[in-house]
Write a protein that holds these residues in place. Structure first.
Motif, mmCIF file in Angstrom:
data_model
loop_
_atom_site.group_PDB
_atom_site.id
_atom_site.type_symbol
_atom_site.label_atom_id
_atom_site.label_comp_id
_atom_site.label_asym_id
_atom_site.label_seq_id
_atom_site.Cartn_x
_atom_site.Cartn_y
_atom_site.Cartn_z
ATOM 1 N N ASP A 62 -0.121 -2.122 0.664
ATOM 2 C CA ASP A 62 -0.910 -3.209 0.095
ATOM 3 C C ASP A 62 -1.289 -2.866 -1.352
ATOM 4 O O ASP A 62 -1.890 -1.832 -1.608
ATOM 5 N N SER A 103 -3.676 -10.964 -0.128
ATOM 6 C CA SER A 103 -2.907 -10.288 0.931
ATOM 7 C C SER A 103 -2.621 -11.195 2.115
ATOM 8 O O SER A 103 -1.602 -11.040 2.791
ATOM 9 N N ASP A 280 -4.463 -0.749 -2.208
ATOM 10 C CA ASP A 280 -5.058 -1.935 -2.829
ATOM 11 C C ASP A 280 -6.506 -1.693 -3.217
ATOM 12 O O ASP A 280 -6.949 -2.076 -4.300
ATOM 13 N N HIS A 284 -8.317 -2.083 -6.787
ATOM 14 C CA HIS A 284 -9.475 -2.947 -7.072
ATOM 15 C C HIS A 284 -10.599 -2.164 -7.719
ATOM 16 O O HIS A 284 -11.290 -2.661 -8.601
ATOM 17 N N HIS A 323 1.813 -7.460 -2.991
ATOM 18 C CA HIS A 323 1.568 -7.726 -4.413
ATOM 19 C C HIS A 323 1.169 -6.408 -5.063
ATOM 20 O O HIS A 323 0.918 -5.427 -4.359
ATOM 21 N N THR A 325 -1.698 -4.347 -7.382
ATOM 22 C CA THR A 325 -3.136 -4.461 -7.658
ATOM 23 C C THR A 325 -3.554 -3.564 -8.821
ATOM 24 O O THR A 325 -3.180 -2.392 -8.840
ATOM 25 N N HIS A 348 -5.464 -8.625 -8.430
ATOM 26 C CA HIS A 348 -4.032 -8.529 -8.155
ATOM 27 C C HIS A 348 -3.283 -9.024 -9.384
ATOM 28 O O HIS A 348 -3.841 -9.700 -10.245
HETATM 29 ZN ZN LIG Z 1 -6.242 -6.766 -2.750
#
Ligand SMILES: [Zn+2]
Length: 394
Positions: A62, A103, A280, A284, A323, A325, A348
């Motif tokens: 992720d 996500s 992910d 972030h 994706h 991030t 993202h």
């Molecule tokens: Zn995310």
């Protein structure tokens, strides 16, 4: 830098020239870093490759973009698992309502083959449920499994088994698990099953009544044999599991456990989705150390899956991300073993996402295509498309 260090290493020295001790030292300091340990470089396929896979393992990092993979490769001496994949493609990750997907929509594209609105799991753009690849695999008698380093009702695993308009409807998503015969799932989030606010159901008791072996092991378990007759629900935390930096390292063992369990759970093969959820979260929070540590945990896990696939020859391994991030990049000043990571956002991005494939039907994953195409290619590889065509012709 014009040329990759390894290209530099290839330059043949002029035999007549006399080298001072100092220049020998300089040459060595240039050549040595490029000579990565070859111990783990990809080995040849051991079992002959079947044409059509019996099993599919879909690995999702992720938030994992090309820079996260580069960061991993340049942070460690051993060759990474990514370098063992013979086929590479790219997918376009945008969702139905945004060039920047989340996500839930990203995973729904893989699981259902549709572009949907951000936050939706297992629903199409008209908020109608779509059959997921996991549910379809069950209909064809395959065994099925989900693993995550987040709660098991988080967006990515949820998109393979639940049908809800909002990814945050965790208790509704947990209840959707009971509407399937999923054979194996492992992750956090036990409280959404047995400490529910929206209703007084105890889904743990309901799972047991449906012949599930329900386990809770919040420490780092050592895989052992479980009764393959019973489906297995394995909770590793009541909420979200901790990070790899904080000591979580169950993912590789969980992958080995799931492969062994699903192989012995049915004759017709299996579909297994394994998510490294917290790459992910590192993106972030613009935390490069967390990104690299989560990537290293994922790399160990991918190596276990490749080992299995090489031995069996009947398993298609697909490795990708929903994706990227953070807009992560490797900054000037980065060195082998010590990269300097930079971020352009806490969100993202819309970068194309790499897809790696290994095993039977792997070659169909090269090229650039929509994220939804991964669903189509998995159905094709498992023979669902042909079976459906034959069914319609009869
Ligand atoms: Zn995310």
């Amino acid at each position: 830098m014009e040329q990759h260090p390894s290209c530099l290493a290839m330059k043949k020295p002029n035999p007549n020239r006399r080298y001072s001790f100092k220049s020998i030292l300089i040459i060595l300091s240039l050549v040595l870093p490029a000579c990565k340990s070859t111990k783990e470089l990809p080995v040849a396929q051991t079992a002959p490759l079947l044409e059509k896979p019996k099993n599919i393992v879909l690995l999702i990092g992720d938030g994992m973009g090309l820079s996260q993979i580069s960061g991993l490769i340049y942070s460690q001496k051993d060759a990474s698992s990514f370098e063992a994949f013979p086929v590479i493609g790219f997918h376009k990750s945008y969702s139905y309502d945004d060039l920047i997907t989340d996500s839930a929509a990203g995973a729904t594209a893989f699981s259902c083959g549709v572009k949907t609105f951000n936050n939706a799991v297992g629903l199409n753009k008209d908020t109608l449920p779509e059959l997921t690849i996991l549910e379809e695999a069950e209909q064809y008698g395959l065994s099925t499994g989900l693993i995550a380093t987040s709660s098991i009702v988080h967006a990515t695993p949820a998109a393979f088994i639940a049908h809800q308009p909002m990814r945050t409807m965790y208790e509704a998503i947990a209840a959707d698990f009971l509407k399937t015969e999923i054979d194996f799932f492992l992750g956090g989030g036990e409280e959404y099953f047995n400490n529910r606010k929206t209703d007084k159901r105890d889904l743990i008791q309901e799972l047991k009544a449906k012949n599930y072996n329900v386990l809770h092991d919040y420490s780092d378990f050592v895989p052992k044999k479980f009764n393959p007759e019973k489906n297995l629900a394995f909770f590793t935390e009541s909420k979200h599991p901790t990070s790899a930096i904080a000591g979580r390292n169950y993912l590789a063992n969980a992958a080995s456990l799931a492969l062994d369990f699903l192989e012995n759970h049915g004759e017709k093969g299996f579909f297994l989705m394994i998510e490294a959820s917290q790459i992910d979260w590192g993106g972030h929070s613009n935390d490069e150390t967390m990104v690299i540590r989560e990537m290293q945990d994922f790399d160990r896990t991918i190596k276990r899956v490749l080992e299995y696939a090489r031995k069996k020859g009947d398993t298609l391994v697909i490795l990708t991300a929903d994706h990227e991030t953070g807009g992560f990049s490797l900054q000037p000043g980065s060195k082998f073993g010590n990269i300097k990571g930079g971020f352009t956002t806490n969100g993202h991005t819309a970068s194309l996402v790499p897809v790696f494939a290994f095993g039977p039907a792997a070659k169909t994953f090269s090229g650039i295509y929509e994220n939804t195409n991964i669903h189509k290619l998995m159905r094709l590889a498992l023979g669902f498309v042909q079976a459906e065509t034959e069914k319609n012709q009869n």
